[in-house]
Design a protein around this motif. Structure first.
Motif, mmCIF file in Angstrom:
data_model
loop_
_atom_site.group_PDB
_atom_site.id
_atom_site.type_symbol
_atom_site.label_atom_id
_atom_site.label_comp_id
_atom_site.label_asym_id
_atom_site.label_seq_id
_atom_site.Cartn_x
_atom_site.Cartn_y
_atom_site.Cartn_z
ATOM 1 N N LYS A 298 0.841 -1.206 0.000
ATOM 2 C CA LYS A 298 0.000 0.000 0.000
ATOM 3 C C LYS A 298 0.875 1.254 0.000
ATOM 4 N N SER B 179 0.769 9.842 -2.858
ATOM 5 C CA SER B 179 -0.383 9.734 -3.770
ATOM 6 C C SER B 179 -1.600 9.228 -3.019
ATOM 7 N N ARG B 180 -2.745 9.675 -3.425
ATOM 8 C CA ARG B 180 -4.007 9.223 -2.820
ATOM 9 C C ARG B 180 -4.221 7.741 -3.131
ATOM 10 N N THR B 181 -5.004 7.062 -2.307
ATOM 11 C CA THR B 181 -5.354 5.669 -2.589
ATOM 12 C C THR B 181 -6.610 5.300 -1.796
ATOM 13 N N ASN B 182 -7.176 4.147 -2.105
ATOM 14 C CA ASN B 182 -8.296 3.632 -1.302
ATOM 15 C C ASN B 182 -7.807 2.413 -0.535
ATOM 16 N N ILE B 183 -8.310 2.235 0.673
ATOM 17 C CA ILE B 183 -7.864 1.105 1.503
ATOM 18 C C ILE B 183 -9.075 0.436 2.129
ATOM 19 N N GLU C 99 2.130 1.938 -3.377
ATOM 20 C CA GLU C 99 1.083 2.569 -4.192
ATOM 21 C C GLU C 99 1.013 4.073 -3.942
ATOM 22 N N MET C 100 1.394 4.467 -2.724
ATOM 23 C CA MET C 100 1.320 5.890 -2.362
ATOM 24 C C MET C 100 2.604 6.634 -2.714
ATOM 25 N N SER D 135 -9.064 10.167 -0.738
ATOM 26 C CA SER D 135 -8.940 8.720 -0.532
ATOM 27 C C SER D 135 -10.133 8.237 0.288
ATOM 28 N N LEU E 120 -3.047 9.481 4.445
ATOM 29 C CA LEU E 120 -4.086 9.865 3.478
ATOM 30 C C LEU E 120 -4.454 11.341 3.665
#
Ligand code: EPU
Length: 454
Positions: free
Chosen positions: A290, A314-318, A293-294, A345, A338
């Motif tokens: 994760k 970077s933004r992401t979803n978790i 990914e960021m 996110s 986040l």
């Protein structure tokens, strides 16, 4: 004479507790982190293993014990039960439970300090066929923490269970009988608790839909080292062939996945480059993936990880899930990242759906967050700003420390007794990486708030 010394121990404990309630962390934010840090033994493995020592009619030497309040509470429960507990060195404890003659762990002053004190139900029931344990405490995530799966599991092994007047009673005078237990949900606590009882049951026990966290495997390995017969820990189905006796032995606790993850999140928030030593990198894969990914660089060095963050996050979803998914005990620390990422996110919590109480404190530092049921929509901001905030639980507390270290200005964190329950030397370790944090007594706070870096 005896009553007097017991009284003075209680008073000493109470004074130590009050003292820490009078303390705060003061953080001067904005410093990147550099250097090396070592991870201590895993809290949630240690709590189960120390409780499991009750099952062993002999001596357990346990290495890599984390020096944290929760473990100290469990060692005190063992002492009060009649065990001999000796610290051999900084990281090693010798426990001999041959002298335990009671099944009553009615020590409300201790058991309510940790969630995991309910493991004494499993271990006392396994060894003596009865357990009476005053109910546990632990972090409050904004809802009831149920124990129905524990009760169902013990009943399935033939125990009569009753929870009344704040006490968990479990009895099986004719001995536990191995059985199939199908858990409705993946529960770390229920899996460990039933495993503790089932190792001494007659015949085979099958735990289905078992939790798979690294500490489950560690508890099974500890028990197997002592003569138990457990197979499949770390998978959905754990098979336990009951044995009549466990023997003396030596065991070393695994490193703490969440402590390592907390340092990974800290450098990701503050920027810089650190090496986190004494880890099992496989346990960190869900976190490393994760962070990558960021935009954070994570390099596997065998029994260490190098973590480096230079650019934007970077933004992401978790989605938080049981292991091997993204760990719930990294929810708050990751939310801080986040808050600082470049975009919006969404974090969805499936293990403790109401674990977002701490967001109100992050909002005081400038975070833009909308909590909707079990999801939080987090809009990244350029920077957080220091503020007086309060830790409401262990991981929420460590997240506020990270937020304070990444923020501009000064952050004061109260409620630090929650944090010190579960992290060994958090502040000295972070200071060694370059963080500007001091612990102050509330009475001295005005001076420290003036920005003094000690
Ligand atoms: N649940 C039930 N019934 C039960 C037991 C659990 O419905 O009988 C539900 C809970 O309400 C929750 C989910 O199952 O929604 C998972 O709970 P679990 O039993 O796995 O949690 P726990 O054993 O009480 C341990 C850790 C927690 C960690 C969780 C999840 C210890 C001492 N505590 O709690 O750690 O969040 O597993 O991984 O091992 C922490 O270290 O900060 C911490 C809170």
């Amino acid at each position: 004479m005896l009553a007097k010394s017991a009284g003075s121990i209680k008073n000493a404990e109470m004074l130590a507790y009050l003292e820490i309630c009078m303390e705060k962390y003061i953080i001067n934010g904005g410093k990147p982190l550099y250097g090396n840090v070592s991870v201590s033994g895993a809290k949630n493995a240690a709590l189960a293993i120390v409780s499991a020592a009750v099952l062993v009619d002999g001596t357990c030497v346990i290495e890599n014990i984390p020096k944290i309040r929760d473990v100290a509470v469990h060692l005190n429960i063992l002492r009060r039960l009649g065990a001999s507990v000796k610290l051999i060195n900084d990281k090693t404890v010798e426990i001999n439970c041959s002298g335990i003659r009671t099944t009553n762990a009615l020590f409300n002053d201790l058991t309510r300090k940790t969630r995991a004190s309910y493991y004494f139900v499993g271990s006392l029931l396994g060894r003596f066929g009865a357990a009476h344990v005053s109910l546990s405490g632990g972090c409050n995530f904004g809802g009831v923490r149920p124990i129905d799966q524990h009760i169902k599991g013990f009943e399935q092994l033939g125990a009569k269970v009753d929870v009344r007047s704040g006490i968990f009673h479990a009895e099986c005078p004719d001995g536990l009988i191995g059985s199939s237990v199908f858990f409705d949900i993946s529960s770390v606590g229920a899996t460990m608790n039933i495993m503790l009882a089932a190792v001494k049951a007659k015949g085979m026990t099958y735990l289905e839909n078992a939790a798979k966290e690294p500490h489950i495997v560690d508890l099974a390995n500890f028990l197997n080292t002592m003569g138990a017969d457990i197979k499949g820990a770390g998978t959905d189905i754990i098979k336990i062939r009951g044995v009549s006796k466990l023997r003396s032995g030596f065991y070393s606790i695994i490193p703490d996945q969440i402590e390592a993850g907390t340092y990974m999140a800290a450098v990701s928030a503050c920027g810089g480059e650190i090496i986190i030593n004494d880890v099992i990198t496989k346990h960190l894969d869900c976190i490393s993936a994760k962070l990558a990914e960021m935009g954070v660089e994570v390099e596997d060095l065998g029994d260490a990880v190098r973590v480096r963050r230079t650019g934007e996050l970077s933004r992401t979803n978790i989605t938080i899930l049981p292991y091997p998914g993204y760990p719930t005990d990294m929810n708050p620390q990751t939310a801080v990242l986040l808050c600082l990422a470049n975009g919006t996110s969404v974090m969805t919590e499936t293990v403790w759906p109401s674990r977002f109480k701490y967001m109100d404190e992050l909002k005081r530092m400038g975070a833009i967050v909308q909590v909707d049921g079990s999801s939080a929509v987090i809009e990244g901001v350029k920077a957080l700003s220091g503020a007086p905030v309060e830790a409401c639980d262990l991981r929420a507390g460590s997240a506020l420390v990270i937020a304070g270290m990444a923020a501009t200005g000064v952050t004061e964190i109260s409620g630090i007794e929650h944090i010190e329950r579960g992290y060994e030397n958090l502040i000295p370790k972070l200071r060694s990486l370059g963080a500007d944090i001091v612990t102050v007594n509330v009475a001295d706070n005005d001076e420290a708030s003036l920005g003094a870096s000690v």
